[in-house]
Design a protein around this motif. Structure first.
Motif: not given
Length: 255
Positions: A174-181, A187-191, A229-238
């Protein structure tokens, strides 16, 4: 010994639910030592605790498992029965069939081209007409009378299990992906990926509300559940706030 457990109801969770609960607790508890962190932990517990007696039974997780509760034997018994006139409207019955296939409200709306609010209205009317207190009871009544049959259902294949990680691994991710956000505002990114819509909606809501310390202050992030997506649900954030420079703590330190 069960009386000594703080969360005895959590021991009834399946593997995905338990992993998501622990992940949420970790995200809420990895903040500062103070009342905001305690409040965040309390909110996570309240969001995950199953309804008790007197509370609503129409939990989304119940709706998504209706297909598992209505067994093959019931369908076979109903197949040879002459159907009585159905008191439901065409739309009410269509919504109930989609619900029985395991779709959440959003999935029912997507399949029928309806808004979520319209779906809820049709289902509420169906429950009242059938004098059913919950979705599982309404489906059982419709199957019993032959208004829903096995060919109607075409049950979806069970979703593939979501990838599991240790709670501390998720805190680092989460820290790494929040830094990218934060580096790319707007911009939307998958979490992350989850095995069901209900398991995905809770963390998405927590990200928006700042329950996870990495997504604070509250209201500076948008998050949503994407199509399966193939039986899984992505969460994305911005990130919706101003672009700011932040420091990333060492993985061995506090989140």
């Amino acid at each position: 010994m069960a009386d000594s457990f703080t969360f005895p109801w959590a021991r009834e969770f399946d593997a995905d639910q338990l992993a998501e609960f622990i992940e949420s607790l970790w995200g809420a508890a990895s903040g500062e030592n103070g009342l905001p962190t305690l409040d965040a932990i309390e909110k996570v517990i309240a969001n995950h605790r199953p309804p008790t007696a007197g509370e609503s039974l129409l939990d989304e997780s119940l709706i998504e498992t209706i297909a598992q509760k209505v067994t093959t034997e019931v369908f076979l018994a109903a197949a040879g029965r002459t159907a009585a006139p159905c008191p439901l409207s065409k739309r009410e019955l269509e919504c109930l069939i989609e619900l029985a296939r395991g779709a959440p409200h959003e999935g029912v709306g997507h399949a029928l081209g309806l808004s979520v609010q319209t779906v809820k209205t049709h289902l509420r009317n169906a429950y009242q007409t059938l004098r059913a207190g919950n979705a599982a009871r309404a489906v059982a009544i419709a199957v019993h009378h032959g208004w829903i049959s096995a060919p109607d259902l075409r049950l979806h294949a069970p979703p593939a299990p979501a990838e599991h990680r240790a709670p501390r691994d998720w805190a680092i991710i989460y820290r790494e992906r929040v830094a990218a956000l934060r580096d790319n505002p707007g911009t939307w990114h998958r979490i992350s990926l989850y095995s069901s819509p209900s398991n995905a909606r809770r963390p998405a809501r927590s990200m928006c509300e700042g329950t996870y310390v990495q997504f604070r202050p509250p209201g500076t992030f948008d998050a949503e559940v994407c199509d399966s997506e193939q039986g899984q649900w992505p969460v994305r954030a911005r990130y919706t706030g101003a672009r700011v420079a932040i420091s990333t703590p060492h993985p061995g330190g506090e989140a």
